[in-house]
Design an enzyme around this catalytic site. Structure first.
Site, PDB file in Angstrom:
ATOM      1  N   CYS A  43     -18.587  49.857 -18.516  1.00 12.84           N
ATOM      2  CA  CYS A  43     -18.951  48.886 -19.364  1.00 12.84           C
ATOM      3  C   CYS A  43     -20.343  48.338 -19.177  1.00 12.84           C
ATOM      4  O   CYS A  43     -20.734  48.411 -17.757  1.00 12.84           O
ATOM      5  CB  CYS A  43     -17.906  47.697 -19.301  1.00 12.84           C
ATOM      6  SG  CYS A  43     -18.346  46.219 -20.152  1.00 12.84           S
ATOM      7  N   SER A  45     -21.086  45.499 -18.510  1.00 19.75           N
ATOM      8  CA  SER A  45     -21.245  44.227 -17.531  1.00 19.75           C
ATOM      9  C   SER A  45     -21.453  44.626 -16.319  1.00 19.75           C
ATOM     10  O   SER A  45     -21.993  43.965 -15.490  1.00 19.75           O
ATOM     11  CB  SER A  45     -19.677  43.572 -17.816  1.00 19.75           C
ATOM     12  OG  SER A  45     -19.662  42.845 -19.103  1.00 19.75           O
ATOM     13  N   HIS A  48     -24.879  44.912 -15.492  1.00 17.61           N
ATOM     14  CA  HIS A  48     -25.746  43.779 -15.275  1.00 17.61           C
ATOM     15  C   HIS A  48     -25.778  43.446 -13.921  1.00 17.61           C
ATOM     16  O   HIS A  48     -26.524  42.913 -13.219  1.00 17.61           O
ATOM     17  CB  HIS A  48     -25.136  42.692 -16.138  1.00 17.61           C
ATOM     18  CG  HIS A  48     -25.464  42.664 -17.595  1.00 17.61           C
ATOM     19  ND1 HIS A  48     -26.380  42.422 -18.332  1.00 17.61           N
ATOM     20  CD2 HIS A  48     -24.503  42.815 -18.643  1.00 17.61           C
ATOM     21  CE1 HIS A  48     -26.474  42.344 -19.343  1.00 17.61           C
ATOM     22  NE2 HIS A  48     -25.335  42.832 -19.807  1.00 17.61           N
ATOM     23  N   HIS A  64     -14.381  47.648 -14.152  1.00 19.40           N
ATOM     24  CA  HIS A  64     -13.409  46.567 -14.426  1.00 19.40           C
ATOM     25  C   HIS A  64     -12.447  46.936 -15.563  1.00 19.40           C
ATOM     26  O   HIS A  64     -11.821  46.301 -16.387  1.00 19.40           O
ATOM     27  CB  HIS A  64     -14.050  45.268 -14.639  1.00 19.40           C
ATOM     28  CG  HIS A  64     -14.978  45.103 -15.619  1.00 19.40           C
ATOM     29  ND1 HIS A  64     -16.294  45.630 -15.814  1.00 19.40           N
ATOM     30  CD2 HIS A  64     -14.531  44.544 -17.177  1.00 19.40           C
ATOM     31  CE1 HIS A  64     -16.639  45.456 -17.128  1.00 19.40           C
ATOM     32  NE2 HIS A  64     -15.936  44.840 -17.935  1.00 19.40           N
ATOM     33  N   CYS A 170     -10.785  46.092 -21.566  1.00 22.30           N
ATOM     34  CA  CYS A 170     -12.128  45.138 -21.776  1.00 22.30           C
ATOM     35  C   CYS A 170     -12.664  45.467 -23.123  1.00 22.30           C
ATOM     36  O   CYS A 170     -12.535  44.426 -23.966  1.00 22.30           O
ATOM     37  CB  CYS A 170     -12.917  45.173 -20.564  1.00 22.30           C
ATOM     38  SG  CYS A 170     -14.638  44.244 -21.110  1.00 22.30           S
TER      39      CYS A 170
END
Length: 373
Positions: A43, A45, A48, A64, A170
């Site tokens: 992902c 995220s 990041h 995650h 997610c």
């Protein structure tokens, strides 16, 4: 049960990428399970973290989105047992706290320490040479094994491949729910989705499933625009200016009912363009995160008041993990949503940095790590 050694992709600090590291992993404690992961989604995220946009405690084990098999359980675990196939939800859902009881499992209090990777008792499960390592979102699926909360696992039926299941932890519900629940798309609506990656592609699918007449995608990457057309988008554009002109024409000046923001990073420019593309009573739903030190929502109040526009955030697409993860897998079974088609590439754990390089190059919608690859 015994403490074991696991190989994990770890971020030790920003701007240094992921480093494969041998860690010691504790036994599961009360209401905890130890999972042997089979697949993990890559992902944005997690990216990041290494780019310095997400302020999380380091060192941290990434990942995650994960699915695998329960290896062992701690005391008083009732949701699953050793040998069960499971998918992890990056938002745990205990089902008993105030948010859960109000139907907002996406804000369960068991997820309060997700940014630190520690458990609710203030301790960690990953260690090396006396140092504690967190797991991103208290998971850490970029590891062969991880100990996670019982509340963060959802039982998985035997017919669902792990690489499909991990994405429903997610990206799929976050995007799909951003359209169906958070935005509240209705039949006949005009919807604009900014960013057609792993989350935005599912916002497209959600808008289509909810009955939107026009599903317009804005993304600078041609590959992502082409992929979105196969997932339900009716038109795609490289820039917001082009999309605005089209939306104005196709709605006879009424503009969009909804703009859903799922780019790699939300910026002030994107938010302003989205708000101005919504018509009277329109809503802008912000799902993607922005750069940690930058403000993204800064615009004159008149932009909202004059057209009674709305701006709202969406966490996990307003989905309830215990309900929506099985539901979305059911929609996958029936062919109502596409998940396999989202998987652009598959990587082994030691290829995680190359996987994110490919993401930045616009080559991936969603990619997965196969831990046994």
């Amino acid at each position: 049960m015994a403490t074991i050694t696991t190989t994990a992709a770890v971020a030790h600090q920003a701007h240094t990428g992921w480093e494969l590291t041998q860690l010691q992993l504790d036994d599961p404690k009360e209401h905890e399970v130890r999972i042997k992961f089979a697949a993990s989604g890559l992902c944005h995220s997690d990216d990041h973290i290494t780019r310095g946009d997400a302020k999380v405690r380091m060192p941290v084990v990434g990942g995650h989105e994960g699915a695998g098999i329960v290896e062992s359980v701690g005391e008083n675990v009732t949701r699953v047992k050793p040998g069960d196939r499971v998918v992890c939800s990056y938002i745990p859902a205990c089902g008993a706290c105030r948010p859960c009881s109000l139907g907002h499992q996406n804000m369960c209090v068991k997820g309060l320490n997700a940014g630190t990777g520690m458990f609710l008792d203030g301790t960690f499960r990953f260690h090396k040479d006396g140092e504690d390592y967190g797991g991103f979102c208290s998971l850490g699926t970029f590891s062969e094994y991880a100990v996670v909360s019982e509340w963060a696992v959802v039982p998985l039926d035997d017919d669902i491949p792990f690489e499909i299941a991990c994405l429903v932890g997610c990206g799929v519900p976050t995007g799909w729910g951003s359209a169906v629940y958070a935005a509240g798309v209705k039949p006949g609506d005009t919807v604009v989705v900014f960013g057609a990656g792993g989350v935005g592609s599912n916002a497209v699918q959600g808008a289509r499933y909810a009955g939107a007449k026009n599903v317009v995608v804005v993304d600078p990457v041609q590959f992502k625009r082409d992929s979105a057309l196969g997932l339900g988008a009716t038109e795609t554009f490289a820039t917001a200016e082009e999309a605005h002109e089209y939306v104005n024409a196709v709605t006879w000046g009424q503009l969009a009912d909804h703009c859903i923001l799922t780019p790699d990073a939300v910026t002030e420019e994107i938010v302003t363009a989205a708000v101005l593309m919504t018509g009277k009573g329109g809503k802008t739903t912000i799902t993607a995160v922005g750069h940690a030190e930058e403000k993204a929502v800064t615009l004159p109040g008149g932009f909202l008041i004059s057209y009674q526009r709305q701006i709202r955030g969406a966490l996990f697409g307003d989905c309830n993990p215990l309900y929506d993860i099985p539901k979305l897998l059911g929609l996958y079974r029936s062919g109502d949503i596409k998940i396999k088609e989202l998987i652009t590439n598959r990587y082994s754990l030691d290829e995680v940095n190359r996987a994110y390089d490919d993401l930045h190059a616009g080559k991936n919608i969603r990619s997965v790590i196969l831990h046994d690859a």
